[in-house]
Design an enzyme around this catalytic site. Structure first.
Site, PDB file in Angstrom:
ATOM      1  N   GLY A  14     -10.202  -3.350  -9.198  1.00  0.00           N
ATOM      2  CA  GLY A  14     -10.015  -2.526  -7.956  1.00  0.00           C
ATOM      3  C   GLY A  14     -11.480  -2.323  -7.071  1.00  0.00           C
ATOM      4  N   THR A  39      -2.636  -2.800  -8.032  1.00  0.00           N
ATOM      5  CA  THR A  39      -3.223  -3.113  -6.368  1.00  0.00           C
ATOM      6  C   THR A  39      -4.817  -3.642  -6.574  1.00  0.00           C
ATOM      7  OG1 THR A  39      -4.253  -0.926  -7.107  1.00  0.00           O
ATOM      8  CG2 THR A  39      -2.309  -0.784  -5.480  1.00  0.00           C
ATOM      9  N   TYR A 149      -0.551  11.792  -5.265  1.00  0.00           N
ATOM     10  CA  TYR A 149      -1.874  11.556  -5.563  1.00  0.00           C
ATOM     11  C   TYR A 149      -2.766  12.864  -5.852  1.00  0.00           C
ATOM     12  CZ  TYR A 149      -6.449   9.590  -5.006  1.00  0.00           C
ATOM     13  OH  TYR A 149      -7.863   8.872  -5.053  1.00  0.00           O
ATOM     14  N   LYS A 153      -4.086  14.199  -9.657  1.00  0.00           N
ATOM     15  CA  LYS A 153      -5.753  14.369  -9.542  1.00  0.00           C
ATOM     16  C   LYS A 153      -5.849  15.540 -10.225  1.00  0.00           C
ATOM     17  CE  LYS A 153      -7.334  10.223  -8.941  1.00  0.00           C
ATOM     18  NZ  LYS A 153      -7.927   9.357  -9.863  1.00  0.00           N
ATOM     19  N   ARG A 190      -5.873   2.054   4.684  1.00  0.00           N
ATOM     20  CA  ARG A 190      -7.216   2.926   4.847  1.00  0.00           C
ATOM     21  C   ARG A 190      -7.769   2.461   6.426  1.00  0.00           C
ATOM     22  NH1 ARG A 190     -10.142   3.216  -0.709  1.00  0.00           N
ATOM     23  NH2 ARG A 190      -9.095   1.175  -1.011  1.00  0.00           N
TER      24      ARG A 190
END
Ligand code: UDP
Length: 330
Positions: A14, A39, A149, A153, A190
């Protein structure tokens, strides 16, 4: 066998993982990169694969993780990291930071390794305290689109601290704010790759909402330096690493128009649900404990990043995974 220290980096293919692999190779470590490539992209670590001090394991960390031999450090950086990814692969997003973290903590315990987990400014949710200090507990919607997410986290931080407290494991927690640089996925939704991709394709730049929401962007080399220092420090509490230079998304769009020289304009699309209104790290702790602060200003960092995106092939540039939230939801 050499006596290099051995480090496992998850999410190695990544954006952040690949830069961390580079840094640890440079520091003389034997690097074990792991990724399930959902990803991630092997292109990001292609240059490392022929090195003797690098090995790649194609593996999903939500399954039992086995590493033969000694292990000194683990950096857990496997996770989707863009709001559109969370919508697309919500279950994997939840699992990698919960089950995946549990597996890696178990591995760290078995090997006597120190582990650093990648947490995020998203633990602060849509923050009611500004700038965000580490002692702020956050304002998160657990069942919103970002909940998969954010809550994973938050669980990751909880289980990491529990292993530290009950098993005396050596743990470190970094809270990463918006970061940019070469090897970001052009089409992950993003804002920075979205704007630069749009400029390069000759499309208008899509501002979500009125663009008054703020973010603070940190160049990847600065982030990696902060993470390296945190790992080598004695500090077990979470540490914000990010660049406090705050900007509205509208101003950011204008900066990208100037940088790329595009003739396109800013257009407005609906604001996604639970989009944080403001975000800026308070980095007092990082300054004091790690002697760290960012060195690369946005103009320099954006220039390097733009040069990287310009070097992509037309195929890569035109491979649209998803243009925006509205398209994705159709
Ligand atoms: N954004 C935007 N246009 C885009 C993509 C994102 O205006 O094409 C906005 C988004 O709504 C958010 C900010 O840019 O307010 C940063 O979004 P990103 O997905 O990069 O990360 P976030 O900080 O929200 O996790």
């Amino acid at each position: 066998m050499t006596n290099r220290k051995r480090v496992l980096i998850t999410g190695a293919a990544g954006f952040l993982g690949s830069h961390l692999c580079d840094r640890f190779i440079k520091e003389g470590y034997h690097v074990i990169g792991m990724d399930n490539l959902i990803t991630g992209d092997m292109k990001n670590i292609e240059h490392l694969t022929r090195l003797e001090q690098f090995e790649f394991h194609h593996h999903d960390v939500t399954q039992h993780v086995h590493i033969g031999g000694e292990l000194h450090y683990i950096l857990h950086f496997a996770s989707p990291a863009s709001p559109i990814d969370y919508l697309k692969i919500p279950i994997q997003t939840l699992k990698v930071s919960s089950l995946g973290t549990h597996n890696l903590l178990g591995l760290a315990k078995a090997k006597g390794a120190r582990i650093l987990v990648a947490s995020t400014s998203e633990v602060y949710g849509d923050p009611l305290v500004h700038p965000q200090t580490e002692d702020y507990w956050g304002n998160v919607n657990p069942i919103g689109p970002r909940g998969v997410y954010d809550e994973a986290k938050r669980f990751q931080e909880a289980i990491t601290m529990a292993y530290h407290t009950y098993h005396k494991l050596e743990t470190r927690i970094v809270r990463i704010f918006n970061t940019y640089g070469p090897r970001m996925r052009l089409n992950d939704g993003r804002v920075l790759p979205a704007f630069i991709g749009q400029a390069l394709r000759g499309e208008d730049l899509t501002i979500f909402g009125d663009g008054s929401q703020t973010r603070s962007f940190c160049y990847v080399d600065d982030l990696v330096e902060g993470i390296y220092r945190l790992l080598m420090s004695d500090y077990v509490q979470p540490v914000n690493i990010g660049n406090p230079s705050e900007i509205t998304i509208k101003q950011f769009g204008e900066e990208i128009i100037k940088l790329t020289g595009t003739k396109q304009k800013l257009i407005s699309l609906p604001l996604p649900q639970d989009d944080p209104k403001q975000r800026k790290p308070d980095i007092t702790v990082a300054k004091k404990i790690l002697g760290w602060e960012p060195k690369v200003n946005r103009a320099e960092g954006l220039k390097i990043t733009y040069d990287y995106f310009k070097s992509l092939t037309a195929d890569e540039l035109n491979k649209i995974e998803h243009k925006n939230f509205e398209d994705f939801k159709k």
